[in-house]
Design a protein around this motif. Structure first.
Motif, PDB file in Angstrom:
ATOM      1  N   SER A  59       0.846  -1.186   0.000  1.00 32.84           N
ATOM      2  CA  SER A  59       0.000   0.000   0.000  1.00 32.84           C
ATOM      3  C   SER A  59       0.879   1.231   0.000  1.00 32.84           C
ATOM      4  O   SER A  59       2.077   1.149   0.226  1.00 32.84           O
ATOM      5  CB  SER A  59      -0.910   0.011   1.225  1.00 32.84           C
ATOM      6  N   SER A  60       0.262   2.359  -0.276  1.00 31.75           N
ATOM      7  CA  SER A  60       0.997   3.620  -0.303  1.00 31.75           C
ATOM      8  C   SER A  60       1.169   4.135   1.117  1.00 31.75           C
ATOM      9  O   SER A  60       0.211   4.165   1.879  1.00 31.75           O
ATOM     10  CB  SER A  60       0.215   4.659  -1.095  1.00 31.75           C
ATOM     11  N   PRO A  61       2.384   4.577   1.484  1.00 33.97           N
ATOM     12  CA  PRO A  61       2.554   5.189   2.800  1.00 33.97           C
ATOM     13  C   PRO A  61       1.717   6.472   2.870  1.00 33.97           C
ATOM     14  O   PRO A  61       1.528   7.146   1.872  1.00 33.97           O
ATOM     15  CB  PRO A  61       4.039   5.531   2.862  1.00 33.97           C
ATOM     16  N   ARG A  62       1.208   6.776   4.038  1.00 33.17           N
ATOM     17  CA  ARG A  62       0.385   7.966   4.198  1.00 33.17           C
ATOM     18  C   ARG A  62       1.062   8.905   5.171  1.00 33.17           C
ATOM     19  O   ARG A  62       1.578   8.492   6.204  1.00 33.17           O
ATOM     20  CB  ARG A  62      -0.989   7.586   4.720  1.00 33.17           C
ATOM     21  N   ARG A  63       1.059  10.178   4.824  1.00 30.96           N
ATOM     22  CA  ARG A  63       1.565  11.234   5.699  1.00 30.96           C
ATOM     23  C   ARG A  63       0.424  12.183   5.976  1.00 30.96           C
ATOM     24  O   ARG A  63      -0.396  12.442   5.125  1.00 30.96           O
ATOM     25  CB  ARG A  63       2.693  12.020   5.014  1.00 30.96           C
ATOM     26  N   GLN A  64       0.389  12.709   7.173  1.00 30.81           N
ATOM     27  CA  GLN A  64      -0.618  13.714   7.504  1.00 30.81           C
ATOM     28  C   GLN A  64       0.085  15.014   7.822  1.00 30.81           C
ATOM     29  O   GLN A  64       1.143  15.020   8.447  1.00 30.81           O
ATOM     30  CB  GLN A  64      -1.456  13.264   8.689  1.00 30.81           C
ATOM     31  N   THR A  84      -7.754  18.643 -10.509  1.00 28.11           N
ATOM     32  CA  THR A  84      -6.972  17.565  -9.916  1.00 28.11           C
ATOM     33  C   THR A  84      -7.359  17.471  -8.447  1.00 28.11           C
ATOM     34  O   THR A  84      -8.345  18.059  -8.034  1.00 28.11           O
ATOM     35  CB  THR A  84      -5.461  17.805 -10.122  1.00 28.11           C
ATOM     36  N   THR A  85      -6.601  16.737  -7.696  1.00 31.75           N
ATOM     37  CA  THR A  85      -6.890  16.602  -6.271  1.00 31.75           C
ATOM     38  C   THR A  85      -5.827  17.321  -5.453  1.00 31.75           C
ATOM     39  O   THR A  85      -4.691  17.522  -5.917  1.00 31.75           O
ATOM     40  CB  THR A  85      -6.911  15.125  -5.848  1.00 31.75           C
ATOM     41  N   ALA A  86      -6.194  17.664  -4.229  1.00 29.92           N
ATOM     42  CA  ALA A  86      -5.229  18.275  -3.318  1.00 29.92           C
ATOM     43  C   ALA A  86      -4.076  17.311  -3.074  1.00 29.92           C
ATOM     44  O   ALA A  86      -2.912  17.730  -3.010  1.00 29.92           O
ATOM     45  CB  ALA A  86      -5.901  18.662  -2.009  1.00 29.92           C
ATOM     46  N   SER A  87      -4.368  16.018  -2.969  1.00 34.01           N
ATOM     47  CA  SER A  87      -3.310  15.025  -2.746  1.00 34.01           C
ATOM     48  C   SER A  87      -2.301  15.023  -3.886  1.00 34.01           C
ATOM     49  O   SER A  87      -1.092  14.947  -3.656  1.00 34.01           O
ATOM     50  CB  SER A  87      -3.913  13.621  -2.606  1.00 34.01           C
ATOM     51  N   GLU A  88      -2.780  15.115  -5.115  1.00 36.92           N
ATOM     52  CA  GLU A  88      -1.864  15.126  -6.261  1.00 36.92           C
ATOM     53  C   GLU A  88      -1.008  16.387  -6.252  1.00 36.92           C
ATOM     54  O   GLU A  88       0.193  16.331  -6.529  1.00 36.92           O
ATOM     55  CB  GLU A  88      -2.644  15.016  -7.570  1.00 36.92           C
ATOM     56  N   VAL A  89      -1.603  17.535  -5.915  1.00 34.09           N
ATOM     57  CA  VAL A  89      -0.837  18.785  -5.837  1.00 34.09           C
ATOM     58  C   VAL A  89       0.244  18.654  -4.773  1.00 34.09           C
ATOM     59  O   VAL A  89       1.399  19.039  -4.989  1.00 34.09           O
ATOM     60  CB  VAL A  89      -1.767  19.983  -5.537  1.00 34.09           C
ATOM     61  N   ILE A  90      -0.109  18.092  -3.621  1.00 37.44           N
ATOM     62  CA  ILE A  90       0.863  17.921  -2.535  1.00 37.44           C
ATOM     63  C   ILE A  90       1.984  16.975  -2.963  1.00 37.44           C
ATOM     64  O   ILE A  90       3.162  17.255  -2.729  1.00 37.44           O
ATOM     65  CB  ILE A  90       0.171  17.421  -1.257  1.00 37.44           C
ATOM     66  N   ALA A  93       4.196  18.857  -5.326  1.00 42.75           N
ATOM     67  CA  ALA A  93       4.924  19.920  -4.629  1.00 42.75           C
ATOM     68  C   ALA A  93       6.083  19.352  -3.821  1.00 42.75           C
ATOM     69  O   ALA A  93       7.199  19.887  -3.849  1.00 42.75           O
ATOM     70  CB  ALA A  93       3.977  20.710  -3.730  1.00 42.75           C
ATOM     71  N   VAL A  94       5.845  18.270  -3.103  1.00 40.68           N
ATOM     72  CA  VAL A  94       6.917  17.655  -2.303  1.00 40.68           C
ATOM     73  C   VAL A  94       8.005  17.121  -3.226  1.00 40.68           C
ATOM     74  O   VAL A  94       9.203  17.305  -2.969  1.00 40.68           O
ATOM     75  CB  VAL A  94       6.355  16.542  -1.390  1.00 40.68           C
ATOM     76  N   SER A  95       7.610  16.478  -4.311  1.00 41.23           N
ATOM     77  CA  SER A  95       8.590  15.947  -5.257  1.00 41.23           C
ATOM     78  C   SER A  95       9.457  17.070  -5.834  1.00 41.23           C
ATOM     79  O   SER A  95      10.688  16.955  -5.889  1.00 41.23           O
ATOM     80  CB  SER A  95       7.864  15.213  -6.386  1.00 41.23           C
TER      81      SER A  95
END
Length: 110
Positions: A59-64, A84-90, A93-95
């Motif tokens: 599974s994908s690791p999850r960060r909060q 898009t989704t906020a998750s995809e933007v995050i 952005a992190v990448s």
């Protein structure tokens, strides 16, 4: 704006999962199409982002993270405008941040 019936949603889902022609016989407004897509995604879920995704394992690791209200609102607005989704933007952005701010590990160990 018209609401999709459950049968229309099932028909659209079947069509989207097939190799059928682009003309499904159903015409949706932009807002209706967005809502239909979100409903379909909720029904089928999203694939794991883990490195073992291709094998169906893991599974994908999850960060909060907590965001100030204004930043959270800006994120939601940006995601909505970009469709898009906020998750995809995050994730992007992190990448991008990590790509441009790599630490010098040789000097960090000293």
């Amino acid at each position: 704006m018209s609401k999709l019936t459950e049968q229309e949603l099932r028909d659209l889902t079947s069509w989207a999962e097939s190799d059928g022609p682009a003309d499904s016989g159903v015409t949706l407004s932009e807002d209706d199409a967005d809502r239909a897509a979100q409903r379909i995604l909720r029904m089928v879920g999203r694939p794991s982002l883990g490195h073992r995704q291709a094998t169906g394992e893991g599974s994908s690791p999850r960060r909060q993270v907590r965001l100030p209200h204004t930043l959270n609102h800006e994120l939601d607005e940006y995601a909505r405008c970009e469709r898009t989704t906020a998750s995809e933007v995050i994730r992007l952005a992190v990448s991008e941040y990590l790509h441009h701010h790599k630490p010098d590990l040789a000097n960090a160990e000293a």
